[in-house]
Scaffold this motif. Structure first.
Motif, PDB file in Angstrom:
ATOM      1  N   PRO A 354     -17.712   7.249  -0.616  1.00 15.48           N
ATOM      2  CA  PRO A 354     -17.002   6.467  -1.644  1.00 15.48           C
ATOM      3  C   PRO A 354     -16.734   7.300  -2.885  1.00 15.48           C
ATOM      4  O   PRO A 354     -17.465   8.251  -3.190  1.00 15.48           O
ATOM      5  CB  PRO A 354     -17.963   5.305  -1.936  1.00 15.48           C
ATOM      6  CG  PRO A 354     -18.847   5.226  -0.739  1.00 15.48           C
ATOM      7  CD  PRO A 354     -18.981   6.616  -0.217  1.00 15.48           C
ATOM      8  N   PRO A 355     -15.733   6.951  -3.639  1.00 20.10           N
ATOM      9  CA  PRO A 355     -15.416   7.723  -4.849  1.00 20.10           C
ATOM     10  C   PRO A 355     -16.545   7.731  -5.874  1.00 20.10           C
ATOM     11  O   PRO A 355     -16.808   8.744  -6.518  1.00 20.10           O
ATOM     12  CB  PRO A 355     -14.151   7.039  -5.383  1.00 20.10           C
ATOM     13  CG  PRO A 355     -13.533   6.390  -4.188  1.00 20.10           C
ATOM     14  CD  PRO A 355     -14.676   5.957  -3.330  1.00 20.10           C
ATOM     15  N   TRP A 356     -17.231   6.563  -6.053  1.00 20.71           N
ATOM     16  CA  TRP A 356     -18.335   6.547  -7.027  1.00 20.71           C
ATOM     17  C   TRP A 356     -19.469   7.468  -6.596  1.00 20.71           C
ATOM     18  O   TRP A 356     -20.124   8.092  -7.440  1.00 20.71           O
ATOM     19  CB  TRP A 356     -18.848   5.131  -7.207  1.00 20.71           C
ATOM     20  CG  TRP A 356     -19.472   4.541  -5.957  1.00 20.71           C
ATOM     21  CD1 TRP A 356     -18.860   3.807  -5.003  1.00 20.71           C
ATOM     22  CD2 TRP A 356     -20.850   4.683  -5.553  1.00 20.71           C
ATOM     23  NE1 TRP A 356     -19.744   3.465  -4.005  1.00 20.71           N
ATOM     24  CE2 TRP A 356     -20.972   3.978  -4.335  1.00 20.71           C
ATOM     25  CE3 TRP A 356     -21.952   5.308  -6.105  1.00 20.71           C
ATOM     26  CZ2 TRP A 356     -22.184   3.904  -3.665  1.00 20.71           C
ATOM     27  CZ3 TRP A 356     -23.165   5.234  -5.443  1.00 20.71           C
ATOM     28  CH2 TRP A 356     -23.279   4.540  -4.216  1.00 20.71           C
ATOM     29  N   ALA A 357     -19.742   7.553  -5.278  1.00 13.93           N
ATOM     30  CA  ALA A 357     -20.772   8.466  -4.789  1.00 13.93           C
ATOM     31  C   ALA A 357     -20.357   9.920  -4.977  1.00 13.93           C
ATOM     32  O   ALA A 357     -21.181  10.793  -5.262  1.00 13.93           O
ATOM     33  CB  ALA A 357     -21.076   8.177  -3.328  1.00 13.93           C
ATOM     34  N   GLN A 358     -19.049  10.196  -4.819  1.00 11.91           N
ATOM     35  CA  GLN A 358     -18.586  11.569  -5.052  1.00 11.91           C
ATOM     36  C   GLN A 358     -18.777  11.969  -6.506  1.00 11.91           C
ATOM     37  O   GLN A 358     -19.199  13.092  -6.803  1.00 11.91           O
ATOM     38  CB  GLN A 358     -17.108  11.682  -4.644  1.00 11.91           C
ATOM     39  CG  GLN A 358     -16.864  11.567  -3.149  1.00 11.91           C
ATOM     40  CD  GLN A 358     -15.399  11.720  -2.801  1.00 11.91           C
ATOM     41  OE1 GLN A 358     -14.558  11.896  -3.697  1.00 11.91           O
ATOM     42  NE2 GLN A 358     -15.097  11.649  -1.507  1.00 11.91           N
ATOM     43  N   ARG A 359     -18.457  11.042  -7.426  1.00  8.97           N
ATOM     44  CA  ARG A 359     -18.610  11.387  -8.841  1.00  8.97           C
ATOM     45  C   ARG A 359     -20.071  11.458  -9.255  1.00  8.97           C
ATOM     46  O   ARG A 359     -20.492  12.382  -9.948  1.00  8.97           O
ATOM     47  CB  ARG A 359     -17.878  10.347  -9.696  1.00  8.97           C
ATOM     48  CG  ARG A 359     -16.358  10.399  -9.589  1.00  8.97           C
ATOM     49  CD  ARG A 359     -15.718   9.532 -10.660  1.00  8.97           C
ATOM     50  NE  ARG A 359     -16.157   8.147 -10.530  1.00  8.97           N
ATOM     51  CZ  ARG A 359     -15.508   7.219  -9.818  1.00  8.97           C
ATOM     52  NH1 ARG A 359     -14.414   7.551  -9.133  1.00  8.97           N
ATOM     53  NH2 ARG A 359     -15.963   5.981  -9.770  1.00  8.97           N
ATOM     54  N   LEU A 360     -20.854  10.463  -8.823  1.00  9.12           N
ATOM     55  CA  LEU A 360     -22.252  10.395  -9.274  1.00  9.12           C
ATOM     56  C   LEU A 360     -23.139  11.406  -8.569  1.00  9.12           C
ATOM     57  O   LEU A 360     -23.919  12.125  -9.207  1.00  9.12           O
ATOM     58  CB  LEU A 360     -22.795   8.975  -9.061  1.00  9.12           C
ATOM     59  CG  LEU A 360     -24.268   8.744  -9.432  1.00  9.12           C
ATOM     60  CD1 LEU A 360     -24.474   8.968 -10.918  1.00  9.12           C
ATOM     61  CD2 LEU A 360     -24.712   7.341  -9.019  1.00  9.12           C
ATOM     62  N   HIS A 364     -22.364  14.939 -10.610  1.00 10.37           N
ATOM     63  CA  HIS A 364     -23.370  14.942 -11.680  1.00 10.37           C
ATOM     64  C   HIS A 364     -24.770  15.274 -11.150  1.00 10.37           C
ATOM     65  O   HIS A 364     -25.450  16.162 -11.674  1.00 10.37           O
ATOM     66  CB  HIS A 364     -23.378  13.580 -12.381  1.00 10.37           C
ATOM     67  CG  HIS A 364     -22.067  13.239 -13.026  1.00 10.37           C
ATOM     68  ND1 HIS A 364     -21.584  13.900 -14.143  1.00 10.37           N
ATOM     69  CD2 HIS A 364     -21.127  12.305 -12.703  1.00 10.37           C
ATOM     70  CE1 HIS A 364     -20.425  13.393 -14.496  1.00 10.37           C
ATOM     71  NE2 HIS A 364     -20.110  12.408 -13.632  1.00 10.37           N
TER      72      HIS A 364
END
Length: 480
Positions: A354-360, A364
């Protein structure tokens, strides 16, 4: 008391034997010699003769069954002093303290007084304690099944009637054990002495000193004695209306924790630090779950060792709380390891990250945990979150090669003669290119999930390392 029954005692106290043939009077002893032949007062024979006469005179009409007071309405003062010689054993599970004591009782016997000038200056004699009246002072909180009393030793009887009775005793007393801070705990064990049948109107029991005597104490390897204060209490029990005085000695103990630190606490800390290292193991090794289960079993063995020596009470010892917290942490780490391994071994048909998992996670947390691929570092630019670096160039090159191939085919072969072969070739090349693109997409998704699992491994490793460190600090802080 018959004189003949005291003849061996007379000879023992005199310290001399009469020569054979020496005439004796009716009492069994030699008659007093003439003044010219009388033995000086400092001679042992004269002391023994007068000691026998003193013993005979004192116990001629004496009874050891009655309280030795002139006025029966007055209480007899009895003083108690206890010397702690040794702590033999502290049974925490059964809450029993076994100690070796020297008990000293002193009182005044009004019926056993004499004028020492009448008995050649004899000021004191030592006689068996069964000859005189003794106060029935016992240990109230006795936990010995045989109820063993003091040793039958002699008493020291002085000319003014004062009696001092020193007797050694091995006592087993009940002690309320509090193991909340084991092995950094301290105990307060009480030794309560009092008369069993005489009330406060008959015997006034008092402590001679404000604390127990510790000058002859033999140091214990497990317990350190901090003090032994003594207090006098007057209690009215439900069975009787009269007050009963007692003297309570409170033994203040502190456990020497070095043995338990090196044999129970330190191994547990070292073993608990192995649990976060399970996250550092490669997922393909197959030993991540095995390490967690092995550490959990090791802590279970230590927990059983502690439980065997502790009383079955509601208060959980400090080291037991540490074991339970560590075992809970290891159980959670094993469960997380299984979850992360499931992410690592994600199938090719899985959905994309998922996109949020890629960013988080991939951006980070990867930088925070310093997780990078081959050729990267923590300070190098990261890849695009979707992982499609260089994909457009590759596809452009493939399309250019494809167009070149088609042009060559068109130039080298007439269109009307090669049209069927050209269509079949394009279909085959398109199929192969589609398979290659799907394979690359599956590999890319699998690589992303593996990187997610790797980042989570590193993150939870540092989290659990911090938890183990904080728990160890909290245990030591509570102990202090």
């Amino acid at each position: 008391m018959e004189p003949g029954a005291l003849l061996p005692l007379c000879l023992c106290l005199a310290g001399v034997l009469l020569a054979p043939g020496t005439p004796r009077d009716g009492s069994g002893c030699a008659p007093a010699p003439p003044a010219a032949l009388r033995v000086p007062s400092g001679c042992r024979g004269a002391q023994g003769r007068f000691a026998y006469k003193l013993l005979h005179d004192l116990f001629a009409n004496y009874s050891s069954a009655l309280r030795p007071v002139e006025d029966t309405d007055r209480a007899l003062n009895v003083t108690l002093q206890v010397t702690l010689s040794q702590i033999i054993d502290m049974d925490e599970r059964n809450q029993v303290l076994t100690s070796y004591l020297w008990v000293r009782l002193a009182w005044l016997d009004a019926h056993l007084t004499w004028d020492k000038d009448d008995y050649d200056g004899i000021d004191s004699i030592r006689i068996p304690s069964s000859f005189v009246w003794r106060p029935d002072i016992i240990l109230y909180n006795n936990a010995d099944e045989h109820f063993g009393g003091s040793m039958e030793t002699n008493v020291v009887l002085r000319s003014d009637g004062h009696i001092m009775w020193d007797s050694p005793a091995i006592t087993k007393s009940s002690c309320k054990v509090d193991v909340s801070y084991f092995p950094f705990d301290g105990q307060r064990c009480r030794l309560t002495f009092g008369s069993w049948t005489y009330n406060g109107n008959q015997i006034d029991l008092r402590n001679r000193l404000d604390s127990g005597d510790l000058t002859d104490f033999v140091e214990n390897v497990e317990w350190e004695v901090l003090g032994m204060p003594a207090t006098r209490n007057v209690i009215t029990y439900g069975c009787c209306s009269e007050p009963y005085p007692d003297v309570t000695f409170t033994l203040l103990l502190r456990r020497r924790a070095s043995f338990y630190i090196f044999n129970l606490l330190l191994p547990c800390i070292l073993v608990s630090f192995l649990a976060p290292l399970g996250f550092y193991l490669p997922a393909d090794s197959g030993e991540k779950v095995s390490l967690g289960v092995t550490v959990l079993l090791a802590l279970t063995v230590f927990q059983l060792l502690v439980a065997e020596s502790m009383p079955p009470s509601e208060s959980v010892p400090l080291i037991g709380k540490y074991y339970i917290a560590t075992m809970t942490m290891i159980t959670a780490s094993t469960a997380l390891t299984i979850f992360i391994m499931n992410i690592h071994h994600c199938r090719p048909g899985a959905r994309p990250v998922p996109p949020w998992a890629q960013r988080l996670i991939l951006h980070h947390m990867a930088r925070l945990c310093c997780v990078y691929e081959v050729g990267e570092s923590c300070k190098s630019p990261q890849r695009a979150p979707d992982g499609r670096v260089g994909r457009g160039d590759a596809e452009g090159a493939w399309e250019s090669r494809r167009e070149g191939a088609v042009g060559t085919t068109a130039e080298g072969c007439p269109w009307d003669h090669c049209l069927c072969h050209h269509d079949a070739l394009l279909r085959n090349v398109g199929y192969i290119a589609g398979c290659f693109r799907r394979h690359r997409a599956h590999q890319r998704r699998t690589g992303e999930w593996k990187k997610v699992a790797k980042v989570m491994d590193r993150f939870f490793m540092w989290v659990f390392f911090l938890m183990v460190f904080l728990m160890s600090v909290l245990v030591l802080g509570n102990a202090a």
